[in-house]
Design an enzyme around this catalytic site. Structure first.
Site: not given
Ligand code: DAT
Ligand code: MG
Length: 148
Positions: A9, A49, A57, A85, A91, A102, A112, A115
């Site tokens: 990212k 996304y 968010f 992963r 996350t 991370r 973070n 991806h």
């Molecule tokens: P990951 O990136 O671990 O697959 P995700 O797909 O659930 O997680 O979410 C995508 C991204 O969105 C994540 O890397 C960071 C952001 N995100 C997720 N949950 C969040 C939250 N509760 N508050 C803020 N940003 C969040």
């Molecule tokens: Mg994800």
């Protein structure tokens, strides 16, 4: 063989973590099949996304992803989606185990660093979205030293 879409990212690029992340996937034994530095538009980030569109968010997440160049990659190997992963970690970096990307390199969920596809099906969709031009078909000479 299985493939995963991995993206460094904008914070990871700005912080000079590209080599560190690539190095971890290389050393593990995965093969790099696609790589580019790219800045994406809002509509593209929203598509990537789209499953999170209803989350509070979402807008901030999209702003963050389009804030600068990202490194889009495809890594290949046995179990690369699930193992990727695990290498990335939880996350929220405060919950990521030390030793994960991370867990070693990030603090906040909104910064973070990386991806990684969460399933073989999302990997397929994400690779099609990010690499419409296709991937590189090459075979590592190390293959027999990594696989039995
Ligand atoms: P990951 O990136 O671990 O697959 P995700 O797909 O659930 O997680 O979410 C995508 C991204 O969105 C994540 O890397 C960071 C952001 N995100 C997720 N949950 C969040 C939250 N509760 N508050 C803020 N940003 C969040
Ligand atoms: Mg994800």
């Amino acid at each position: 063989m299985e493939q995963s879409f991995i993206m460094i990212k904008p914070d990871g690029v700005q912080r000079g973590l590209v080599g560190e992340v690539i190095s971890r996937f290389e050393k593990r034994g995965f093969y790099l099949k696609g790589l580019k530095l790219i800045t994406v538009e809002r509509s593209f980030a929203e598509k990537h996304y789209e499953d999170l569109a209803a989350k509070p968010f979402f807008a901030g997440l999209v702003d963050y992803i389009i804030s600068g160049p990202v490194v889009a990659m495809v890594w290949e190997g046995k179990g690369v989606v699930a193992t990727g992963r695990k290498m990335i970690g939880a996350t929220n970096p405060l919950n990521s185990e030390p030793g994960t990307i991370r867990g070693d390199l990030a603090i906040e969920v909104g910064r973070n660093v990386i991806h990684g596809s969460d399933s073989i099906e999302s990997a397929r969709k994400e690779i099609a979205l990010w690499f419409p031009e296709g991937l590189f078909d090459w075979k590592s000479n190390l293959h027999p030293w990594i696989y039995e």
